[in-house]
Scaffold this active site. Structure first.
Site, mmCIF file in Angstrom:
data_model
loop_
_atom_site.group_PDB
_atom_site.id
_atom_site.type_symbol
_atom_site.label_atom_id
_atom_site.label_comp_id
_atom_site.label_asym_id
_atom_site.label_seq_id
_atom_site.Cartn_x
_atom_site.Cartn_y
_atom_site.Cartn_z
ATOM 1 N N ASP A 33 65.742 59.460 80.012
ATOM 2 C CA ASP A 33 66.427 58.997 78.805
ATOM 3 C C ASP A 33 67.738 58.288 79.144
ATOM 4 O OD1 ASP A 33 66.794 59.107 75.823
ATOM 5 O OD2 ASP A 33 68.557 60.267 76.429
ATOM 6 N N GLU A 81 64.095 54.538 80.416
ATOM 7 C CA GLU A 81 64.510 53.930 79.162
ATOM 8 C C GLU A 81 65.794 53.161 79.476
ATOM 9 O OE1 GLU A 81 66.039 54.822 74.634
ATOM 10 O OE2 GLU A 81 66.581 56.097 76.308
#
Length: 752
Positions: free
Chosen positions: A431, A484
């Site tokens: 993330d 990401e």
């Protein structure tokens, strides 16, 4: 003997000032401690409890045993082998402190007499030697220990034939650390730990503690007593809002996926394989399900839709459900909301048995500042930077990990390997990588500190990510890491040996934003933004991409996917079907957040669940049927997945027909697999006799049409196949004359 659950804890000072035990025998001077040592024990300030407590040799024949267990009334010492009474310890200068003589080097047990006639039999925690090996401590301090989940934290194990729990905690700046729980009345004086100064790690073995025991750490920091801290390395945790750590059951899980793991390693990260990912928030797919129930319901559902992987938004322990799991405090423990660690392992095993891979969202960039967590852990900025310009994230109000610290890197890389090795998950979607790469991410001028060269790049984070990916590649062959990363950072999926970050894949955020912006436009104006659908192909082969339609696109007022589509109800659904057809035939792996396959009207809410009632409507059922067929074709047709990252295997056929909002492209694999053409018409007007160049003559079979009646469309098409004529068009030697349904994507396969 019964377990002891004492009355609520009194303060150390109150107990210390209580009446001395009544004894008629004179106190043996050899057993006594200096007043300063006794005061340190009473006040919970004893930095080296092993120097005061446990067995200490007096001479060749005798040892003195000291025990401090307030508010015990008496303590007997028994021979560990025979059970014979060796002595009753004498009460010393303060309540709870006892000592006595026993034969030297004799193994013994304690029988503690508590108020109310309760007795407890146990070995002496302070009779055990050093616990952690020098290599463990060296590797941890160096930042290269890759199995911290089996080293630090609470490990239920057998030591010298005694069952118990070995506790180990990194807290180098604490003045004293104790294990507390129901087993000692949450009294920090009763189980202080020993510090291994070479690594700043505290350790203690507490005999006879069973799995399931609740515990925390009480610490005396440089500025005084700290809030009770949960274990950063806990393998199991309580259900929020409770915050205690739990001693996990050490019994190994009986895995049945050896064949899956072997095949995964041989697949080399699916570079040439199909990968379509169904992204799930476990708590809101359906409400109230644990891992076993999700296994019963989610796994067959995802398999029926034809996805190859399920991606779970963070399932690591997090205190606030409204963070969707992205504010993680327990990097080694599954969230208690969905069941036990064994249940999670069983879920993964069942996924593999069904042919479904498992990817976890993993958050190494930041953590919340809850007082029981990592922030100011030992009274200092330990896991985070001390300077808020480096250590505090202004957008998320969270603390930022100090990637330059060896032990923090070991903690995080150990967490990643823990999920991959202990739970057999197939990949980690990392993330917020962009927030890690840039020191000025989401910061105004003057609110960030440049790197040592004066730049904005976070050199320590870059090195951490490279080490992370190298460690995973070495230890877990075939496991994926997916970044990401929302910027144009070069080499995200390039190997570290060539200067890249070493990820297997990167989310293509630019493609997602461009194409969704285009689809939101009224078709009347789409001709002006034709480039939004083609721009992504200018850089599509510089990285290995996943095309994501993620949870971030259906929250915060953005609405659902179907809610973005313009026009009347029929056009909205036709737009979405055409978009899915476009996406599933573009280069790149695929990801869809749950609910997209239902064409759910409502924006996603983590407090709700999917709108399952939508499937009562034919148009919603049609979208789900289309998704299943797209996934089936995607897996079956090598041209749609085998060379996702090879520019030579993609060819635009129609790229500049802005006026008609038509796009066409050809995907190919090798001589053994036929090429496939995809044609999208993004206007609500049918196009008849649309001539389009193709690379080969003969028959082209229509293998999917998003306007089919089965999907809720108008059933306009090409009668199943079209023959190519020797009429050159669009730079190709042959051409087809096609009927293009309104708001549709049509797939044609060359059949020779």
């Amino acid at each position: 003997m019964s377990n002891f659950h004492p009355a609520p804890h009194k303060t150390a000072d109150a107990l210390a000032r209580g009446p001395l035990p009544d004894t008629s025998a004179p106190i043996d001077a050899a057993l006594c401690l200096p007043d300063s040592a006794i005061q340190a024990l009473c006040e919970g300030r004893a930095r080296d409890p092993f120097a005061l407590l446990g067995p200490h040799r007096l001479d060749d024949a005798e040892s003195v045993v000291r025990v401090y267990q307030p508010p015990a009334e008496a303590i007997d010492v028994h021979d560990a082998a025979s059970g014979a009474l060796l002595c009753r310890l004498q009460a010393l200068q303060t309540a709870g402190l006892f000592a006595g003589r026993i034969p030297a080097q004799r193994r013994y047990r304690l029988r503690i007499h508590w108020p109310g006639g309760v007795q407890q039999e146990t070995e002496d925690p302070y009779a055990f030697g050093l616990l952690l090996g020098e290599l463990d401590l060296y590797l941890f301090a160096e930042g290269t220990h890759q199995a911290l989940g089996r080293c630090l934290g609470a490990q239920a194990l057998k030591l010298d034939d005694v069952h118990g729990v070995r506790f180990a905690l990194w807290a180098p700046n604490a003045q004293r650390v104790s294990v507390v729980g129901d087993f000692n009345g949450w009294d920090g004086r009763r189980h202080p730990m020993r510090m291994r100064v070479e690594a700043g790690v505290w350790e203690l073995f507490i005999p006879r503690l069973p799995p399931g025991t609740l515990y925390k750490y009480e610490m005396l920091g440089p500025q005084g007593l700290l809030p009770l801290k949960a274990d950063p390395m806990a393998l199991q945790i309580e259900m929020p809002p409770r915050t205690a750590s739990i001693v996990a059951d050490p019994a190994p899980f009986a895995w049945s996926d050896a064949g899956w793991l072997e095949a995964r390693a041989a697949a080399r990260g699916l570079v040439h394989g199909a990968m379509s990912i169904y992204e799930v928030h476990a708590g809101s797919w359906r409400r109230g399900l644990d891992w076993d129930q999700l296994g019963d319901q989610l796994i067959p559902y995802v398999c029926e839709l034809g996805f190859t992987h399920v991606e779970l938004m963070p399932v690591m322990g997090h205190p606030f459900g409204g963070s969707w799991g992205y504010q993680v405090l327990s990097q080694y423990a599954p969230a208690a909301q969905y069941g036990t660690p064994a249940q999670f392992a069983r879920f993964v095993d069942r996924c593999h048995a069904a042919g479904l891979g498992v990817i976890l969202d993993w958050v190494p960039g930041h953590f919340p500042t809850d007082p029981h967590g990592l922030a100011s852990f030992d009274g200092t900025a330990l896991y985070e930077h001390a300077d808020p310009r480096e250590g505090f994230h202004p957008e998320w109000h969270t603390a930022v990990y100090n990637f330059g610290r060896n032990e923090v890197r070991a903690f995080l890389i150990g967490s990643a390997l823990h999920w991959l090795e202990q739970y057999h998950v197939d990949g980690l979607r990392v993330d917020a990588v962009a927030s890690m790469l840039y020191r000025d991410y989401s910061r105004a001028a003057g609110q960030w500190i440049p790197n040592r060269y004066g730049g904005r790049e976070n050199i320590e984070a870059i090195e951490f990510l490279r080490r992370l990916n190298d460690a995973i590649a070495e230890r877990v062959p075939g496991a994926l890491t997916i970044a990401e990363e929302s910027t144009a950072w070069p080499g995200v999926t390039q190997a570290t040996r060539y200067g890249g970050l070493g990820f297997a894949y990167k989310w293509n955020m630019g493609w997602m934003h461009d194409t969704l912006r285009y689809m939101k436009h009224d078709p009347l104006w789409r001709s002006h933004d034709h480039h939004d659908m083609t721009f992504g192909l200018l850089y599509a082969f510089y990285e290995r991409f996943v095309l994501p339609l993620s949870h971030d696109e259906v929250v915060y007022g953005k609405g659902s996917l179907i809610g973005r589509m313009p026009g009347d109800n029929w056009q909205r659904f036709a737009n979405l079907r055409a978009y899915f057809g476009f996406m599933w035939t573009q280069p790149g792996k695929k990801l869809l957040f749950m609910g997209g396959e239902l064409a759910q009207d409502r924006e996603w809410s983590h407090d709700g669940e999917l709108d399952w009632a939508a499937l009562e409507h034919p148009l919603h059922r049609g979208v789900r049927a289309l998704m299943a067929d797209l996934n089936r074709l995607y897996r079956q047709e090598p041209a749609l997945h085998r060379f996702d990252h090879d520019a030579e295997k993609f060819r635009w056929l129609v790229v500049d027909d802005n006026a008609n909002s038509v796009l066409a492209w050809c995907r190919s694999a090798d001589s053994a697999a036929p090429p496939i053409i995809a044609v999208s018409n993004f206007t609500p007007l049918p196009r008849f006799a649309y001539r389009m160049g193709v690379p080969a003559g003969g028959a082209w079979r229509e293998i999917l049409n998003t306007d089919a009646a089965l999907y809720g469309g108008g059933n306009l098409g090409n009668g199943g196949w079209v023959a190519a004529s020797e009429v050159a068009a669009h730079g190709q030697p042959y051409s087809l004359e096609l009927t293009l349904p309104p708001l549709s994507t049509v797939l044609l396969r060359h059949d020779g």
